[in-house]
Design a protein around this motif. Structure first.
Motif, short mmCIF file in Angstrom:
data_model
loop_
_atom_site.label_atom_id
_atom_site.label_comp_id
_atom_site.label_asym_id
_atom_site.label_seq_id
_atom_site.Cartn_x
_atom_site.Cartn_y
_atom_site.Cartn_z
N ASN A 379 14.59 36.65 20.32
CA ASN A 379 14.67 35.70 19.21
C ASN A 379 13.46 34.77 19.24
O ASN A 379 13.19 34.11 20.24
CB ASN A 379 15.95 34.87 19.29
N ASP A 382 14.04 31.54 15.25
CA ASP A 382 15.36 31.80 14.68
C ASP A 382 15.45 33.17 14.00
O ASP A 382 16.23 33.35 13.06
CB ASP A 382 15.76 30.70 13.68
N ARG A 383 14.67 34.10 14.49
CA ARG A 383 14.71 35.46 13.93
C ARG A 383 14.63 36.46 15.07
O ARG A 383 13.83 36.33 16.00
CB ARG A 383 13.52 35.65 12.97
N ASP A 384 15.49 37.49 15.00
CA ASP A 384 15.48 38.54 16.01
C ASP A 384 14.35 39.51 15.72
O ASP A 384 14.21 40.00 14.59
CB ASP A 384 16.82 39.28 16.03
#
Length: 883
Positions: A379, A382-384
């Motif tokens: 991550n 806030d993004r995988d």
């Protein structure tokens, strides 16, 4: 007397003892309801002061000296009457206390007898009426400048009534102003220094910023610089109002200070004037005169036109070297800024961009990926994301396996990742490396199309393909949008086969491949070449030819260039002008119904609406009607105050405002001139026109889309319609209600001298447009005059400023004015304003010149220094929030 109920509310106030001949202490005799004429009370107070010789000056001088400065280093930078001040504000309660203290100081003076009866009037007026209602003061934020302002305004009013010279603010030293700058008061609290404080304020290490002048000419000034100053041996001389001091540079190797003097209270206001001579080892002698500030600064007052020299105590600056290097006071003096190891930003800051890119490429290529196993989910922001993370020690080992440049940066880069990014000792990924380099200043001005740059967001480890045959061979689905007028978007299948490696060429590997259409006999794929690692990034570029067949004979061909992605996609550049994308068939849904919803399986689509055909619409309106309708659409298209977005249309990136179809209908139909059928006919043509790049799924209609469909239908006669000119863009349309707001304010000017067939070094300077007046309206055309001044006082003069809006019916705003420079140069400038806060000038003096609104530029000093609009003007770039 007052009481607080959340906001200032007068409970009782005495009426004028000057009129009643009674003492203001006789409270019971004078208490009455709130007065309705508070300005009268303050007027009476000033009149009483004027009745005593020097009364206003003496009162203001005493109040100035009594104004509390609890901590000289904890000041506020506040804007008052168009100028910024370093100051120490009070609330209304503290101000009343300060006024009482000033009263007590004056009781034994010649003013005491007259001031005592009217003191209560000043309290009421200063805190409630005059200051809060007639100035920019707030009840909890009253500044010395606000007091100066209300006294000046009241004196002007009294002078206009009586023509009494004693009432002229020009005769009050405490109200003196900077020449040519209305309401920019010279007497400031920052210059008020108690005599006993001077020696301790002087002695110690100082940092000096110096921007040399350009001798009054228009052109690039010499580069700015900074250096250190040690002041020592401050001694009070016999008269007590003068001090001497000595000094030298930071290391005592470059210059010494001679004849150092401080002069205190020369004009009765506790100011300190400094003079000294720098005697440099190379023979230069620099005489300096400056005003000392109580907050540990000084500013030179004997500078030439365009020159700036300022000083600040070293102990007032940040301790961290990286923060110091962001300040103008350490410009070009890295050794002074750092006392420990050099951080990453300093380590790579002096490298050429190509060398920094080389560091990133080596680390990228050395990073282990698919050979170590599948990617992991990490991550970031806030993004995988899918990538191959390393521990900090593993990362250090990877960097140290590269060349000596990488090895030298390994420790600083790892430290920066752990301190400045989301990386941790147990998880360092490629995006953390990019973030650390960005924090260090690399790649900040990179565009979305710079895919060959290692800092591009699309350069991820997922693009680094190690097994080319496995990534390439198989079935692909192709989406295509044709170029013919009647063509529809369509899709087809393609097989890629026979991938074989060709002879290697250094670091580059090449593979040949063949292919064919999924439906036999539709086309053949020839000349297929996949090029790996062309830019040392492990990426794959594809080239091939589609030979389309008709009854067994070759009828057409299309040459393709694409970049293969590890997610099983590529996007083509078609020599035939097609918009074309591809995706591996095994990455699409298995369900046939879901596949039919994808563009990669798209077929013909029937028209969705039964509306007037576009041809009938154009024919019915005629050329004049079309021009009128397009002008209507253009002017009602919403733009400001929302900002434009960047869109890719017709091979270019365009900044403009997109509308949904409902928003377009609402804007056009809202005026009652055209009905919804007109808009729907245009919308249908946007979808049907094969060369129009409007995408119904994305839903954004752009003004260039509307221009495109009308130009395509009308053909050669489209040039007769003004609104179809490609240069007629929304970014050049200035909304009528925002003309003054767009023009007024501070601008940054970038300039390059092209006179005489040669190019001098670039430079920049400030322009402030402060007044804009509408002078004439003819139809929808408006004319204005404006005044302005340079950011740096005395650098040049702004003359004959005029502006014309909508002169040619296209909503544009043209301005022209003259810059008069001290060396006699008069440069007549003409420009067209854009709604994004920019304009480009035509210069009669041979300069290539552009401007940008200061508020649209970055606020961080380092980013400003990287902008061309601050070239050669370091003081402006780093003086955000400073007087």
């Amino acid at each position: 007397s007052t009481q607080s109920t959340g906001s200032y509310c007068p409970v009782k106030m005495g009426c004028s003892p000057t009129k009643e001949k009674k003492s203001h202490l006789d409270d019971a005799d004078f208490v009455q309801p709130d007065l309705d004429i508070p300005s009268y009370q303050f007027k009476e107070f000033v009149q009483d002061l004027l009745n005593v010789e020097g009364g206003v000056q003496r009162f203001l001088n005493t109040l100035y000296k009594e104004w509390p400065i609890d901590d000289p280093r904890r000041f506020h930078v506040l804007k008052r009457y168009g100028f910024k001040y370093e100051t120490w504000p009070q609330d209304q309660e503290k101000l009343q206390t300060t006024i009482n203290q000033a009263e007590n100081k004056l009781v034994d003076s010649i003013l005491g007898a007259r001031l005592q009866p009217v003191a209560s009037f000043f309290k009421g007026a200063a805190t409630m009426t005059e200051l809060v209602q007639s100035s920019e003061a707030k009840t909890d934020e009253i500044t010395w400048i606000d007091v100066q302002y209300i006294f000046k305004q009241q004196l002007i009013a009294l002078y206009n009534e009586s023509h009494n010279e004693a009432a002229s603010p020009l005769n009050i030293d405490m109200l003196s102003e900077v020449p040519g700058e209305d309401n920019h008061f010279r007497i400031c609290l920052k210059n008020r220094i108690p005599k006993e404080m001077i020696a301790s304020l002087l002695e110690g290490e100082w940092r000096i910023f110096h921007q040399p002048s350009n001798t009054g000419a228009k052109g690039a000034p010499p580069p700015a610089q900074s250096y250190g100053l040690i002041i020592k041996d401050a001694q009070v001389l016999e008269d007590g109002r003068m001090l001497s001091f000595a000094g030298h540079d930071r290391l005592n190797k470059r210059y010494v200070v001679d004849d150092g003097r401080c002069y205190w209270n020369e004009r009765g206001n506790f100011h300190v004037r400094m003079t000294w001579t720098e005697r440099w080892n190379d023979g230069r002698e620099v005489a300096i005169e400056a005003m000392l500030k109580v907050n540990g600064k000084f500013e030179c007052i004997n500078c030439s036109h365009g020159e700036v020299r300022k000083g600040v105590r070293e102990d007032m600056l940040p301790e961290e070297g990286a923060q110091r290097l962001k300040l103008k006071y350490y410009l070009g003096d890295t050794d002074a800024a750092y006392e420990d190891s050099v951080p990453l930003e300093e380590l790579i800051g002096g490298m050429e961009e190509q060398r920094r890119e080389g560091l990133l490429r080596q680390i990228y290529m050395a990073w282990p990926t698919s050979s170590t196993g599948p990617a992991s989910t990490v991550n970031r922001k806030d993004r995988d994301i899918q990538t191959w993370p390393l521990t900090d020690s593993e990362f250090m080992a990877v960097v140290n396996s590269c060349d000596p440049d990488c090895q030298a940066a390994a420790a600083a880069l790892t430290q920066s990742i752990l301190q400045n990014t989301e990386g941790s000792p147990g998880c360092v990924c490629w995006q953390d490396v990019q973030a650390a380099f960005k924090k260090a200043g690399h790649g900040r001005e990179m565009g979305d199309n710079d895919l060959d740059q290692m800092m591009h967001r699309k350069v991820t480890l997922m693009l680094k393909i190690e097994d080319i045959p496995a990534a390439l061979e198989g079935e692909w689905r192709m989406y295509c949008k044709g170029t013919g007028k009647d063509d529809k978007p369509f899709s087809y299948g393609m097989y890629i086969t026979d991938v074989e490696e060709l002879a290697p060429e250094g670091h580059v590997r090449r593979f040949g491949f063949r292919g064919r259409s999924r439906a036999d006999g539709k086309f053949e794929l020839t000349n297929g070449v996949a090029t790996w690692n062309e830019h040392h990034t492990g990426r794959v570029r594809l080239q091939y030819t589609e030979n389309w067949l008709a009854q067994g004979a070759s009828s057409s061909s299309d040459d393709m260039v694409a970049r293969l992605k590890s997610n099983g996609k590529f996007e083509c550049e078609s020599s035939s002008g097609f918009i074309q994308k591809a995706r591996r068939e095994d990455t699409l849904p298995d369900d046939a119904g879901e596949r039919m919803l994808s563009k990669y399986y798209i077929g013909d689509r029937d028209a969705a609406f039964e509306v007037m055909p576009f041809g009938e619409l154009c024919g019915g309106l005629g050329m004049a009607g079309l021009d009128e309708m397009l002008a209507h659409v253009f002017f009602v298209w919403p733009t400001l105050p929302t900002g434009p977005k960047t869109w890719t249309r017709y091979g270019q990136e365009k900044e403009t405002w997109g509308l949904t179809v409902p928003e377009l209908k609402q804007a056009v139909v809202g005026g009652g001139v055209y009905d919804e059928g007109f808009v729907q006919s245009i919308v249908q043509e946007l979808s049907n026109c094969n060369t129009c790049e409007f995408d119904p799924k994305q839903g954004a209609v752009l003004w260039p889309d509307v221009q495109h469909v009308f130009r395509r239908y009308i053909g050669d006669k489209a040039d007769e319609i003004q609104m179809l000119d490609p240069l007629c863009t929304l970014t050049l349309k200035i909304p009528e209600d925002q003309i003054v707001q767009m023009l007024k304010g501070e601008w940054r000017m970038f300039c390059r001298n092209m006179a005489g067939g040669r190019s001098d070094s670039a430079f920049s300077y400030g322009l402030i447009i402060d007044r804009v007046n509408e002078v004439e309206v003819v139809g929808r055309c408006k004319k204005f005059t404006f005044t302005g001044r340079p950011r740096q006082r005395g650098k040049y003069q702004v003359k004959d400023g005029t502006a014309v809006w909508n002169e040619f019916g296209n909503g544009r705003l043209f301005i022209q004015y003259t810059e008069s420079w001290p060396n006699g140069t008069d440069d007549h400038l003409r420009a067209r304003l854009k709604c994004n806060g920019k304009f480009a000038c035509e210069s009669t003096a041979g300069f290539v010149q552009k401007a940008r609104k200061e508020e649209t530029l970055p606020t961080q000093s380092k980013r400003r220094l990287e902008s061309k609009y601050y070239t050669g003007d370091t003081d402006a770039a780093v003086s955000v929030g400073e007087e």
